[in-house]
Design a protein around this motif. Sequence first.
Motif, PDB file in Angstrom:
ATOM      1  N   ILE A  30     102.998   8.460 107.533  1.00 32.20           N
ATOM      2  CA  ILE A  30     103.863   7.815 106.543  1.00 32.20           C
ATOM      3  C   ILE A  30     105.099   7.246 107.250  1.00 32.20           C
ATOM      4  CG2 ILE A  30     105.238   8.152 104.439  1.00 32.20           C
ATOM      5  CD1 ILE A  30     102.329   8.647 103.851  1.00 32.20           C
ATOM      6  N   PRO A  31     105.302   5.929 107.178  1.00 30.23           N
ATOM      7  CA  PRO A  31     106.457   5.338 107.861  1.00 30.23           C
ATOM      8  C   PRO A  31     107.761   5.580 107.095  1.00 30.23           C
ATOM      9  CG  PRO A  31     105.221   3.631 106.735  1.00 30.23           C
ATOM     10  CD  PRO A  31     104.450   4.916 106.558  1.00 30.23           C
ATOM     11  N   GLN A  32     108.854   5.715 107.853  1.00 31.27           N
ATOM     12  CA  GLN A  32     110.174   5.857 107.249  1.00 31.27           C
ATOM     13  C   GLN A  32     110.820   4.487 107.179  1.00 31.27           C
ATOM     14  OE1 GLN A  32     112.644   9.010 108.768  1.00 31.27           O
ATOM     15  NE2 GLN A  32     110.876  10.137 109.516  1.00 31.27           N
ATOM     16  N   GLY A  33     111.846   4.387 106.345  1.00 34.78           N
ATOM     17  CA  GLY A  33     112.561   3.123 106.212  1.00 34.78           C
ATOM     18  C   GLY A  33     112.548   2.652 104.771  1.00 34.78           C
ATOM     19  N   ASP A  34     113.420   1.696 104.485  1.00 34.97           N
ATOM     20  CA  ASP A  34     113.561   1.202 103.123  1.00 34.97           C
ATOM     21  C   ASP A  34     113.245  -0.278 102.973  1.00 34.97           C
ATOM     22  OD1 ASP A  34     114.364   3.692 102.176  1.00 34.97           O
ATOM     23  OD2 ASP A  34     116.463   3.307 102.701  1.00 34.97           O
ATOM     24  N   ASP A  35     112.856  -0.955 104.053  1.00 28.75           N
ATOM     25  CA  ASP A  35     112.582  -2.380 103.950  1.00 28.75           C
ATOM     26  C   ASP A  35     111.269  -2.618 103.204  1.00 28.75           C
ATOM     27  OD1 ASP A  35     110.434  -3.078 106.419  1.00 28.75           O
ATOM     28  OD2 ASP A  35     111.672  -1.274 106.685  1.00 28.75           O
ATOM     29  N   LEU A  36     111.097  -3.798 102.687  1.00 30.15           N
ATOM     30  CA  LEU A  36     109.954  -4.147 101.850  1.00 30.15           C
ATOM     31  C   LEU A  36     108.620  -3.919 102.562  1.00 30.15           C
ATOM     32  CD1 LEU A  36     108.958  -5.266  99.172  1.00 30.15           C
ATOM     33  CD2 LEU A  36     109.184  -7.567 100.138  1.00 30.15           C
ATOM     34  N   GLN A  84     105.391   3.778  92.610  1.00 20.66           N
ATOM     35  CA  GLN A  84     106.695   4.439  92.475  1.00 20.66           C
ATOM     36  C   GLN A  84     107.064   5.266  93.708  1.00 20.66           C
ATOM     37  OE1 GLN A  84     108.933   4.118  89.962  1.00 20.66           O
ATOM     38  NE2 GLN A  84     107.589   2.583  89.080  1.00 20.66           N
ATOM     39  N   ALA A  85     106.153   6.119  94.143  1.00 20.65           N
ATOM     40  CA  ALA A  85     106.461   7.033  95.245  1.00 20.65           C
ATOM     41  C   ALA A  85     106.642   6.300  96.571  1.00 20.65           C
ATOM     42  CB  ALA A  85     105.367   8.091  95.373  1.00 20.65           C
ATOM     43  N   ALA A  86     106.046   5.135  96.704  1.00 25.24           N
ATOM     44  CA  ALA A  86     106.164   4.383  97.957  1.00 25.24           C
ATOM     45  C   ALA A  86     107.584   3.893  98.197  1.00 25.24           C
ATOM     46  CB  ALA A  86     105.208   3.194  97.945  1.00 25.24           C
ATOM     47  N   ARG A  87     108.394   3.838  97.161  1.00 21.09           N
ATOM     48  CA  ARG A  87     109.756   3.327  97.307  1.00 21.09           C
ATOM     49  C   ARG A  87     110.652   4.232  98.142  1.00 21.09           C
ATOM     50  NH1 ARG A  87     110.762   1.289  91.108  1.00 21.09           N
ATOM     51  NH2 ARG A  87     109.013  -0.172  91.092  1.00 21.09           N
ATOM     52  N   ARG A  88     110.331   5.527  98.152  1.00 26.86           N
ATOM     53  CA  ARG A  88     111.146   6.485  98.916  1.00 26.86           C
ATOM     54  C   ARG A  88     110.247   7.340  99.799  1.00 26.86           C
ATOM     55  NH1 ARG A  88     113.787   8.868  94.147  1.00 26.86           N
ATOM     56  NH2 ARG A  88     113.998  10.722  95.395  1.00 26.86           N
ATOM     57  N   TYR A  89     110.673   7.518 101.034  1.00 24.67           N
ATOM     58  CA  TYR A  89     109.900   8.268 102.015  1.00 24.67           C
ATOM     59  C   TYR A  89     109.589   9.681 101.534  1.00 24.67           C
ATOM     60  CZ  TYR A  89     108.906  10.761 106.363  1.00 24.67           C
ATOM     61  OH  TYR A  89     108.339  11.553 107.320  1.00 24.67           O
ATOM     62  N   LYS A  90     110.581  10.390 100.994  1.00 20.79           N
ATOM     63  CA  LYS A  90     110.373  11.769 100.552  1.00 20.79           C
ATOM     64  C   LYS A  90     109.367  11.854  99.411  1.00 20.79           C
ATOM     65  CE  LYS A  90     114.831  13.676 101.936  1.00 20.79           C
ATOM     66  NZ  LYS A  90     116.063  14.338 101.470  1.00 20.79           N
ATOM     67  N   SER A  91     109.378  10.876  98.519  1.00 24.89           N
ATOM     68  CA  SER A  91     108.411  10.866  97.418  1.00 24.89           C
ATOM     69  C   SER A  91     106.995  10.634  97.950  1.00 24.89           C
ATOM     70  CB  SER A  91     108.771   9.798  96.389  1.00 24.89           C
ATOM     71  OG  SER A  91     109.949  10.142  95.707  1.00 24.89           O
ATOM     72  N   ALA A  92     106.870   9.757  98.935  1.00 24.90           N
ATOM     73  CA  ALA A  92     105.551   9.507  99.533  1.00 24.90           C
ATOM     74  C   ALA A  92     105.013  10.780 100.178  1.00 24.90           C
ATOM     75  CB  ALA A  92     105.640   8.379 100.557  1.00 24.90           C
ATOM     76  N   LEU A  93     105.883  11.519 100.862  1.00 21.87           N
ATOM     77  CA  LEU A  93     105.455  12.786 101.467  1.00 21.87           C
ATOM     78  C   LEU A  93     105.023  13.789 100.394  1.00 21.87           C
ATOM     79  CD1 LEU A  93     108.072  13.458 104.296  1.00 21.87           C
ATOM     80  CD2 LEU A  93     105.728  12.639 104.531  1.00 21.87           C
ATOM     81  N   ALA A  94     105.727  13.798  99.272  1.00 21.33           N
ATOM     82  CA  ALA A  94     105.405  14.741  98.194  1.00 21.33           C
ATOM     83  C   ALA A  94     103.999  14.513  97.647  1.00 21.33           C
ATOM     84  CB  ALA A  94     106.433  14.634  97.077  1.00 21.33           C
ATOM     85  N   VAL A  95     103.571  13.273  97.584  1.00 20.91           N
ATOM     86  CA  VAL A  95     102.242  12.962  97.044  1.00 20.91           C
ATOM     87  C   VAL A  95     101.149  13.656  97.859  1.00 20.91           C
ATOM     88  CG1 VAL A  95     100.598  11.103  96.568  1.00 20.91           C
ATOM     89  CG2 VAL A  95     103.013  10.794  96.036  1.00 20.91           C
ATOM     90  N   LEU A  96     101.398  13.851  99.141  1.00 21.67           N
ATOM     91  CA  LEU A  96     100.409  14.504  99.994  1.00 21.67           C
ATOM     92  C   LEU A  96     100.181  15.961  99.587  1.00 21.67           C
ATOM     93  CD1 LEU A  96     101.443  13.092 103.488  1.00 21.67           C
ATOM     94  CD2 LEU A  96      99.841  12.138 101.819  1.00 21.67           C
ATOM     95  N   LYS A  97     101.072  16.503  98.754  1.00 16.27           N
ATOM     96  CA  LYS A  97     100.939  17.885  98.259  1.00 16.27           C
ATOM     97  C   LYS A  97     100.372  17.888  96.835  1.00 16.27           C
ATOM     98  CE  LYS A  97     105.114  18.708 100.827  1.00 16.27           C
ATOM     99  NZ  LYS A  97     106.553  18.680 100.690  1.00 16.27           N
ATOM    100  N   LEU A  98      99.567  16.907  96.513  1.00 19.67           N
ATOM    101  CA  LEU A  98      99.074  16.706  95.148  1.00 19.67           C
ATOM    102  C   LEU A  98      98.431  17.957  94.548  1.00 19.67           C
ATOM    103  CD1 LEU A  98      98.660  14.705  92.816  1.00 19.67           C
ATOM    104  CD2 LEU A  98      96.531  14.006  93.905  1.00 19.67           C
ATOM    105  N   ASP A  99      97.555  18.612  95.291  1.00 18.68           N
ATOM    106  CA  ASP A  99      96.890  19.819  94.767  1.00 18.68           C
ATOM    107  C   ASP A  99      97.910  20.877  94.367  1.00 18.68           C
ATOM    108  OD1 ASP A  99      94.536  18.557  95.361  1.00 18.68           O
ATOM    109  OD2 ASP A  99      93.887  19.978  96.889  1.00 18.68           O
ATOM    110  N   TYR A 100      98.847  21.153  95.255  1.00 20.12           N
ATOM    111  CA  TYR A 100      99.856  22.184  95.008  1.00 20.12           C
ATOM    112  C   TYR A 100     100.713  21.830  93.791  1.00 20.12           C
ATOM    113  CZ  TYR A 100     103.703  25.433  95.776  1.00 20.12           C
ATOM    114  OH  TYR A 100     104.652  26.409  95.604  1.00 20.12           O
ATOM    115  N   ILE A 101     101.136  20.578  93.707  1.00 19.76           N
ATOM    116  CA  ILE A 101     102.000  20.131  92.615  1.00 19.76           C
ATOM    117  C   ILE A 101     101.274  20.218  91.277  1.00 19.76           C
ATOM    118  CG2 ILE A 101     103.217  18.131  91.660  1.00 19.76           C
ATOM    119  CD1 ILE A 101     103.725  17.318  94.659  1.00 19.76           C
ATOM    120  N   LEU A 102     100.040  19.712  91.228  1.00 18.21           N
ATOM    121  CA  LEU A 102      99.281  19.757  89.969  1.00 18.21           C
ATOM    122  C   LEU A 102      99.061  21.191  89.498  1.00 18.21           C
ATOM    123  CD1 LEU A 102      96.605  16.986  90.587  1.00 18.21           C
ATOM    124  CD2 LEU A 102      98.567  16.863  89.036  1.00 18.21           C
TER     125      LEU A 102
END
Length: 190
Positions: A30-36, A84-102
């Motif tokens: 997952i790349p970091q940064g805020d550019d488009l 939505q989650a792609a807009r912020r690096y931390k949110s993108a990382l959170a998606v990878l924990k989908l099983d745990y979150i659900l």
Amino acid sequence: MNNNSHNSLNFFRTDANDSRCPKQITAEMIPQGDDLETVKQRSKLLKEFYDWWFLKHPERKIHNTALNEDIYVTYLSKHETSGQAARRYKSALAVLKLDYILKNAVPILSDPADKNTKSQKKFEKMLLMKCKCEDQSIVKLTVGVYKDTSHKEQYCITVIEADPKDSFKQSKKHGTGRKRKTNRRKKPAR
């Protein structure tokens, strides 16, 4: 039957060497940064993650402990979250924990679905749930509840950023905070 016919069960190849097979996405990818361009890359990777997740979970659901019900993951889940989650690096990382979150998210609020939002029209209400992950991040899981069946579907996942005021209160409580400067103007003397 023709050998070249498309079998929907074999749409995704299970051979790891096949480049068409969705691969597991890791945090390092997952790349970091805020550019488009970076946001677009994260969105693409999150879509690939969902494709891989669908292969791993053909029933497309996880049982939530707090609700004692299944939460389903669909194309809408993939579409909304990857946007939505792609807009912020931390949110993108959170998606990878989908099983745990659900599995572990707990409901905190129920709101009526927004009838002016096309993707929410089929829902009666939206459940806002939160989950504290192992890395101490707090994740917001939005779940749509269908009108007729009360069937629950994952809508979106994002990380909740801590309120700076809250962190100030905590640091002051523990004696490490600095005094806040105020921008209030002094009242003129009369």
